[in-house]
Design an enzyme around this catalytic site. Sequence first.
Site: not given
Lengths: 119, 98, 122
Positions: A77-79, A82
């Site tokens: 998941v892209c930080v 997110a």
Amino acid sequence: MKFGIVVNEGPYQHQASDSAYLFCKAAIEKGHEVSRVFFYHDGVNNATKLTEPPQDDRNVVSRWSKLAEDHGVDLVVCVAAALRRGIRDENLAPGFRISGLGQLVEAGIQADRLVTFGD
Amino acid sequence: MLHIINKSPLANSSLDSCLGVGKEGDILLIEDAIYAATSGSAHEAKIRDAMGRFKIYALLPDLEARGLADRVIEGVTTVGYDGFVELVAANRTCQSWL
Amino acid sequence: MSEGIKKFMFVNRKAPYGTIYALEALEVVLITAAFDQDVSLAFLDDGVYQLKKGQQTKGIDTKNFSPTYRALEGYDIEKLYVEKESMEARGLSEDDLLVDVTVLSRKEMGELMEEQDVLLSF
């Protein structure tokens, strides 16, 4: 063959996550490897364990978790995306991990094919 | 290369852009793009024209879900998700016309 | 293809601000360059609007990310391609764009696309 997958949309709103999942399942059944699924934009919403769909509906989130558990698919998941959307380690479903965009680029470099599902 | 389209041609210009820019290869219509694969639609002639340069596929589960599996334009090949995987594997690259 | 270097093309077909895709695409572009990959940006359809000069976002209380396109050069990202037909269909010319680009015809854009190893579209 090694596949990398990008999911740009959240569950239940758009078909992208369903299409991506069914593609991954078919690829694995054919003996291919899905090395990584990268969730970007609203796609990060696929990673929350707080999701509670109605009983008669598919559970998009747990379906991804199971794919990770059964086949070792790396769900990233892209930080930045997110954090913007309230997805954090505390509410992450099993099998997902939060990391940087470098993981997407790395998937592009290492996979034989990169397929994007989005809106 | 493989071009993947997921938008209805009646609501979005993705199909037109793909046909304009794309040189040759395979086009796979998925999700709402399957409406482009149905006979009698305003886009049928465009799809038939494109068949010279491209091989056109439509995802059968998406056609079935939308009640149009029996109305596919002749010459368009329907595939399942396994066929989708084969198309991606057979082409060196793919572009999703989101 | 050189060892470990792939040709990445970012296909931008969406206008800025209405949705977040243009901004988040730029973020990937910068990271990809940091991985020393061969990076190209293609602007077609409404994506051309991302490069329009004079964006003022104060009134919509959103960050104006358009200066980033001009900063790309500093990251050795110099391959910016705009499709001529898309630009013209929007009443724009090269003078309206905030950064130097290479204008390509549809056909040339299609050929360039065929040369890539990885295509990412947002």
